[in-house]
Design a protein around this motif. Structure first.
Motif, PDB file in Angstrom:
ATOM      1  N   ILE A 171     -23.328  31.454  34.685  1.00  0.00           N
ATOM      2  CA  ILE A 171     -22.244  32.412  34.496  1.00  0.00           C
ATOM      3  C   ILE A 171     -22.463  33.652  35.361  1.00  0.00           C
ATOM      4  O   ILE A 171     -23.529  34.258  35.362  1.00  0.00           O
ATOM      5  CB  ILE A 171     -22.152  32.837  33.020  1.00  0.00           C
ATOM      6  CG1 ILE A 171     -21.698  31.652  32.166  1.00  0.00           C
ATOM      7  CG2 ILE A 171     -21.212  34.018  32.845  1.00  0.00           C
ATOM      8  CD1 ILE A 171     -20.270  31.230  32.386  1.00  0.00           C
ATOM      9  N   ALA A 172     -21.444  33.992  36.115  1.00  0.00           N
ATOM     10  CA  ALA A 172     -21.433  35.249  36.865  1.00  0.00           C
ATOM     11  C   ALA A 172     -20.229  36.049  36.388  1.00  0.00           C
ATOM     12  O   ALA A 172     -19.309  35.493  35.788  1.00  0.00           O
ATOM     13  CB  ALA A 172     -21.327  34.965  38.357  1.00  0.00           C
ATOM     14  N   LYS A 173     -20.240  37.343  36.626  1.00  0.00           N
ATOM     15  CA  LYS A 173     -19.123  38.169  36.175  1.00  0.00           C
ATOM     16  C   LYS A 173     -17.814  37.645  36.753  1.00  0.00           C
ATOM     17  O   LYS A 173     -17.717  37.318  37.928  1.00  0.00           O
ATOM     18  CB  LYS A 173     -19.325  39.624  36.597  1.00  0.00           C
ATOM     19  CG  LYS A 173     -18.302  40.575  35.991  1.00  0.00           C
ATOM     20  CD  LYS A 173     -18.547  42.008  36.433  1.00  0.00           C
ATOM     21  CE  LYS A 173     -17.643  42.967  35.668  1.00  0.00           C
ATOM     22  NZ  LYS A 173     -16.240  42.611  35.678  1.00  0.00           N
ATOM     23  N   ALA A 174     -16.798  37.558  35.892  1.00  0.00           N
ATOM     24  CA  ALA A 174     -15.503  37.042  36.320  1.00  0.00           C
ATOM     25  C   ALA A 174     -14.915  37.904  37.443  1.00  0.00           C
ATOM     26  O   ALA A 174     -15.044  39.130  37.441  1.00  0.00           O
ATOM     27  CB  ALA A 174     -14.547  37.007  35.141  1.00  0.00           C
ATOM     28  N   ASN A 215     -11.184  34.976  41.345  1.00  0.00           N
ATOM     29  CA  ASN A 215     -11.227  33.529  41.541  1.00  0.00           C
ATOM     30  C   ASN A 215     -11.713  32.760  40.311  1.00  0.00           C
ATOM     31  O   ASN A 215     -11.765  31.532  40.320  1.00  0.00           O
ATOM     32  CB  ASN A 215     -12.139  33.200  42.728  1.00  0.00           C
ATOM     33  CG  ASN A 215     -11.629  33.812  44.023  1.00  0.00           C
ATOM     34  OD1 ASN A 215     -10.454  33.696  44.351  1.00  0.00           O
ATOM     35  ND2 ASN A 215     -12.515  34.475  44.756  1.00  0.00           N
ATOM     36  N   THR A 216     -12.079  33.488  39.263  1.00  0.00           N
ATOM     37  CA  THR A 216     -12.568  32.830  38.054  1.00  0.00           C
ATOM     38  C   THR A 216     -11.418  32.143  37.333  1.00  0.00           C
ATOM     39  O   THR A 216     -10.369  32.750  37.104  1.00  0.00           O
ATOM     40  CB  THR A 216     -13.212  33.861  37.101  1.00  0.00           C
ATOM     41  OG1 THR A 216     -14.284  34.510  37.776  1.00  0.00           O
ATOM     42  CG2 THR A 216     -13.750  33.164  35.848  1.00  0.00           C
ATOM     43  N   PRO A 217     -11.583  30.873  36.974  1.00  0.00           N
ATOM     44  CA  PRO A 217     -10.510  30.179  36.249  1.00  0.00           C
ATOM     45  C   PRO A 217     -10.371  30.700  34.826  1.00  0.00           C
ATOM     46  O   PRO A 217     -11.287  31.322  34.288  1.00  0.00           O
ATOM     47  CB  PRO A 217     -10.985  28.720  36.249  1.00  0.00           C
ATOM     48  CG  PRO A 217     -12.472  28.814  36.319  1.00  0.00           C
ATOM     49  CD  PRO A 217     -12.753  30.006  37.194  1.00  0.00           C
ATOM     50  N   ASP A 218      -9.218  30.457  34.244  1.00  0.00           N
ATOM     51  CA  ASP A 218      -8.972  30.786  32.840  1.00  0.00           C
ATOM     52  C   ASP A 218      -9.735  29.758  32.010  1.00  0.00           C
ATOM     53  O   ASP A 218      -9.324  28.614  31.887  1.00  0.00           O
ATOM     54  CB  ASP A 218      -7.465  30.693  32.572  1.00  0.00           C
ATOM     55  CG  ASP A 218      -7.075  31.151  31.178  1.00  0.00           C
ATOM     56  OD1 ASP A 218      -7.954  31.613  30.423  1.00  0.00           O
ATOM     57  OD2 ASP A 218      -5.877  31.040  30.836  1.00  0.00           O
ATOM     58  N   ARG A 219     -10.879  30.163  31.473  1.00  0.00           N
ATOM     59  CA  ARG A 219     -11.786  29.189  30.848  1.00  0.00           C
ATOM     60  C   ARG A 219     -11.463  28.894  29.388  1.00  0.00           C
ATOM     61  O   ARG A 219     -11.955  27.918  28.831  1.00  0.00           O
ATOM     62  CB  ARG A 219     -13.232  29.689  30.952  1.00  0.00           C
ATOM     63  CG  ARG A 219     -13.782  29.676  32.373  1.00  0.00           C
ATOM     64  CD  ARG A 219     -15.293  29.852  32.383  1.00  0.00           C
ATOM     65  NE  ARG A 219     -15.835  29.694  33.717  1.00  0.00           N
ATOM     66  CZ  ARG A 219     -16.448  30.656  34.396  1.00  0.00           C
ATOM     67  NH1 ARG A 219     -16.568  31.870  33.866  1.00  0.00           N
ATOM     68  NH2 ARG A 219     -16.929  30.426  35.604  1.00  0.00           N
ATOM     69  N   GLY A 220     -10.681  29.731  28.747  1.00  0.00           N
ATOM     70  CA  GLY A 220     -10.375  29.468  27.351  1.00  0.00           C
ATOM     71  C   GLY A 220      -9.730  30.665  26.684  1.00  0.00           C
ATOM     72  O   GLY A 220      -9.719  31.770  27.233  1.00  0.00           O
ATOM     73  N   PHE A 251     -16.878  36.114  31.049  1.00  0.00           N
ATOM     74  CA  PHE A 251     -16.899  34.651  31.115  1.00  0.00           C
ATOM     75  C   PHE A 251     -15.538  34.035  31.434  1.00  0.00           C
ATOM     76  O   PHE A 251     -15.412  32.823  31.526  1.00  0.00           O
ATOM     77  CB  PHE A 251     -17.386  34.083  29.779  1.00  0.00           C
ATOM     78  CG  PHE A 251     -18.696  34.646  29.330  1.00  0.00           C
ATOM     79  CD1 PHE A 251     -19.887  34.227  29.894  1.00  0.00           C
ATOM     80  CD2 PHE A 251     -18.744  35.620  28.344  1.00  0.00           C
ATOM     81  CE1 PHE A 251     -21.093  34.749  29.490  1.00  0.00           C
ATOM     82  CE2 PHE A 251     -19.953  36.148  27.922  1.00  0.00           C
ATOM     83  CZ  PHE A 251     -21.130  35.720  28.498  1.00  0.00           C
ATOM     84  N   GLY A 252     -14.503  34.856  31.561  1.00  0.00           N
ATOM     85  CA  GLY A 252     -13.177  34.313  31.817  1.00  0.00           C
ATOM     86  C   GLY A 252     -12.530  33.738  30.574  1.00  0.00           C
ATOM     87  O   GLY A 252     -11.706  32.821  30.653  1.00  0.00           O
ATOM     88  N   ILE A 253     -12.898  34.279  29.402  1.00  0.00           N
ATOM     89  CA  ILE A 253     -12.318  33.836  28.127  1.00  0.00           C
ATOM     90  C   ILE A 253     -11.461  34.965  27.573  1.00  0.00           C
ATOM     91  O   ILE A 253     -11.872  36.126  27.576  1.00  0.00           O
ATOM     92  CB  ILE A 253     -13.418  33.465  27.111  1.00  0.00           C
ATOM     93  CG1 ILE A 253     -14.286  32.338  27.677  1.00  0.00           C
ATOM     94  CG2 ILE A 253     -12.807  33.044  25.776  1.00  0.00           C
ATOM     95  CD1 ILE A 253     -15.527  32.065  26.841  1.00  0.00           C
ATOM     96  N   ARG A 254     -10.283  34.622  27.082  1.00  0.00           N
ATOM     97  CA  ARG A 254      -9.347  35.624  26.575  1.00  0.00           C
ATOM     98  C   ARG A 254      -9.332  35.656  25.040  1.00  0.00           C
ATOM     99  O   ARG A 254      -9.740  34.714  24.385  1.00  0.00           O
ATOM    100  CB  ARG A 254      -7.931  35.318  27.080  1.00  0.00           C
ATOM    101  CG  ARG A 254      -7.790  35.396  28.579  1.00  0.00           C
ATOM    102  CD  ARG A 254      -6.365  35.099  29.031  1.00  0.00           C
ATOM    103  NE  ARG A 254      -6.020  33.684  28.936  1.00  0.00           N
ATOM    104  CZ  ARG A 254      -4.997  33.198  28.255  1.00  0.00           C
ATOM    105  NH1 ARG A 254      -4.200  34.013  27.561  1.00  0.00           N
ATOM    106  NH2 ARG A 254      -4.740  31.901  28.239  1.00  0.00           N
ATOM    107  N   ASN A 255      -8.825  36.762  24.516  1.00  0.00           N
ATOM    108  CA  ASN A 255      -8.651  36.883  23.065  1.00  0.00           C
ATOM    109  C   ASN A 255      -7.338  37.612  22.783  1.00  0.00           C
ATOM    110  O   ASN A 255      -7.056  38.664  23.355  1.00  0.00           O
ATOM    111  CB  ASN A 255      -9.804  37.663  22.429  1.00  0.00           C
ATOM    112  CG  ASN A 255      -9.669  37.743  20.917  1.00  0.00           C
ATOM    113  OD1 ASN A 255      -9.794  36.746  20.226  1.00  0.00           O
ATOM    114  ND2 ASN A 255      -9.403  38.923  20.394  1.00  0.00           N
TER     115      ASN A 255
END
Length: 271
Positions: A146-149, A152-157, A198-202
């Motif tokens: 894991i690197a800082k989003a 180019n980071t995909p939407d991971r969840g 991590f490219g995770i949304r809430n």
């Protein structure tokens, strides 16, 4: 993020808003984990959905107490074993309870502390428990460190929690419920910020007057009184309408760190 071919954990998934969400995500090609304290109802729903999948098992039921770390971890493992190779998209937390009562009743007796504690534990701590374990599971699917989003980071969840307009306009007798749902709203942005790396949304949805088993238990007189505050549409919302909002959040990566009211312009009065 696409709904199709991703795994979605839905708490309170056997009835009400949870069931509506499960059915919609399944219809869009998702793999749905129906987590509910009522195992029989969850199993029945899974059987119904799998019967419509052309032989493919895209629904799994599990009895889950959302406050219990072992329960949630075991349910995640069950999905891993059943759907090996599939990517976890996230969770939709619909599980919750409502126990009414004024802080001091008509006889001058204080509200039961254990009841207050139970409501907060299920609605707030249970939501946090599932959120944190889901986030950890999503990160496990990342194939490289894991690197800082960045751009180019995909939407991971995405983690979608359910609050209530009672978080903002708590009515008489809703002290425990409003406190628990206010907590869910309050942790929305901090969780989004924690998981941005991590490219995770809430996101959080705050429904108002929806047709759920909890609402159906109210006397007809109470229902009519509640609907007096409705603008348009002047009716109870449908689980399918809640589910459409869930799908919109999943599919739109700019929806992050906020609470959306689903209220038909309703503002709750004192009651």
């Amino acid at each position: 993020m696409k709904i199709q071919d991703h795994i979605w954990y839905v708490t309170g998934g056997a009835s009400g808003l949870g069931e509506g969400t499960v059915r919609h995500l399944h219809a869009q090609g998702g793999y749905v984990a129906i987590w509910d304290i009522s195992e029989d109802q969850a199993e029945e729903l899974a059987k119904d959905l799998n019967g419509k999948s052309g032989g493919e098992k895209r629904a799994i039921a599990a009895r889950v107490d959302i406050v219990d770390e072992e329960d949630v971890s075991a349910a995640i493992k069950k999905c891993d074993e059943a759907w090996s190779g599939k990517v976890v998209g996230g969770c939709v937390n619909c599980g919750g309870v409502g126990m009414a009562g004024k802080i001091i009743n008509g006889d001058g007796e204080p509200f039961d502390l254990d009841t207050f504690r139970t409501v907060v534990e299920i609605n707030l701590i249970g939501t946090f428990n599932v959120s944190r374990l889901t986030a950890a599971r999503i990160v496990r699917d990342v194939s490289k460190p894991i690197a800082k989003a960045d751009e180019n980071t995909p939407d991971r969840g995405v983690i979608i929690n359910t609050a209530s307009v009672a978080a903002f306009e708590g009515q008489t007798g809703q002290v425990s419920y409003s406190a628990s749902k206010g907590g869910v709203v309050g942790m929305t942005l901090p969780i989004a910020r924690d998981l941005a790396w991590f490219g995770i949304r809430n996101m959080t949805l705050a429904p108002a007057l929806f047709s759920t088993p909890m609402m159906e238990r109210l006397p007809e007189k109470a229902k009519k009184q509640i609907l007096k505050g409705a603008e348009f549409p002047p009716r109870f919302g449908l689980p399918t309408e809640f589910a459409h909002a869930v799908a919109a959040i999943i599919e739109n990566p700019m929806m992050n760190g906020s609470t959306i009211r689903l209220d038909g312009a309703t503002r709750l009065g004192k009651l």
